[in-house]
Design an enzyme around this catalytic site. Structure first.
Site: not given
Length: 345
Positions: A57, A111, A126, A246, A259, A262
């Protein structure tokens, strides 16, 4: 450190042992509910993929993937996944999943470019999910129905958490409100995208913002989205572009929007070519994933990611994601959080 939110009246309602038990309870309960709602089977997912196949991604297109050489493959480079948005669609084809069914998995990512604060960590976990759909399903109405099903699972999880720990009080509204990012801009033209999210979430409690990735009438994007998984350029039945979005809630613990997911209907061939051209990424058509899609070897699908630590953070009323997951934080952040009753794992 300037992004750290300190709530001086914050009180940790669960001790560390209760928190660990709560994390287990929430993760087991929610994933079973998600699986039942969307008819998903669990599959095993990779932590890393080969670089150069177009499978990883790209997120907003600027984040660097953590990579390393593989000795037994002639030092070919592997990349730690950012998410599994494209890998899942390849898996649907490989497993020959029928329309109306799909897969979910535990996605773990690193990340390294993330700006660390109450909600953002170097470590991302997730539930990544993807389901096969038919051509008639590629509508805004279908997208909204799936969002409502996911939100229903979130509500049931909140009820369980509050029943298990009576010191927690439920705060999520019964229904989720839908708004397009263009409509949101018209409502709050003088606010930034983040401020618009805060305003609409404070008003409704739970919101699905539609149409993220394309430019709005002011020439700016509400937020970035890669051009080769979510369909953000197809004009839906409301006359506005976007079949993605979202899920956000108003989080009273931090007094801000939050949030949780997504997601979106994925690109078909036409949307892929259109979005690659819009973003000036047409060279990606030669990558493995993109060739598979353009050659009709991948099913139409809908999918997304739901933050595990984020959901647990909300359900257990925590002020920092580091109270839920083990990660690396600046020493100054650890000390300040400890001083204000937010002990980081």
């Amino acid at each position: 450190m300037s992004k750290l939110i300190i709530k001086k009246d914050y009180k940790c309602l669960l001790d560390r042992q209760q928190t660990e038990q709560g994390i287990k309870l929430i993760k087991e309960f929610f994933q079973q509910n998600l699986s039942t709602e969307l008819r998903l089977r669990r599959v095993t997912a990779p932590l890393f993929v080969l670089k150069g196949l177009g499978i990883n991604d790209d997120l907003n297109g600027v984040e660097r993937a953590v990579s390393f050489p593989i000795k037994d493959l002639g030092d070919a480079k592997a990349e730690v996944v950012h998410s599994l948005a494209k890998w899942k669609r390849l898996t649907l084809a490989e497993y020959q999943i029928k329309p109306g069914y799909g897969v979910y998995t535990d996605m773990n990512a690193i990340r390294s470019d993330e700006e660390l604060d109450n909600l953002h960590s170097l470590y991302v976990d997730q539930w990544d999910w993807e389901a096969v759909i038919t051509r008639p399903d590629r509508t805004l109405a279908f997208l909204k129905d799936v969002v409502k099903r996911i939100y229903a699972a979130i509500l049931r999880t909140e009820y369980l958490a509050c029943e298990t720990y009576p010191q927690l009080t439920p705060f999520l509204p019964k229904d989720i409100h839908f708004v397009h990012s263009e409509e949101l801009l018209a409502m709050y033209p003088d606010l930034s995208p983040k401020e618009r999210e805060d305003a609409i979430c404070k008003k409704w409690g739970a919101v699905f913002i539609i149409g993220i990735g394309g430019k709005l009438s002011n020439g700016e994007k509400h937020d970035g989205r890669a051009p080769d998984y979510d369909d953000w350029s197809t004009v839906a039945e409301n006359g506005l572009a976007g079949l993605n979005g979202d899920i956000l809630i108003w989080y009273p613990v931090l007094e801000r929007s939050f949030e949780l997911s997504s997601m979106g209907i994925r690109v078909d061939k036409e949307a892929l070519l259109r979005q690659l051209e819009i973003e000036g990424k047409e060279e990606r058509k030669e990558l493995y994933f993109h060739r598979q899609l353009l050659e009709d070897k991948l099913p139409l699908s809908i999918g997304g990611g739901i933050g595990q630590s984020r959901l647990c953070m909300v359900m257990l009323h925590k002020a920092h994601i580091g109270e839920i997951q083990a990660s690396i934080w600046p020493d100054t952040m650890r000390k300040e959080c400890a001083a204000w009753g937010m002990p980081l794992i």
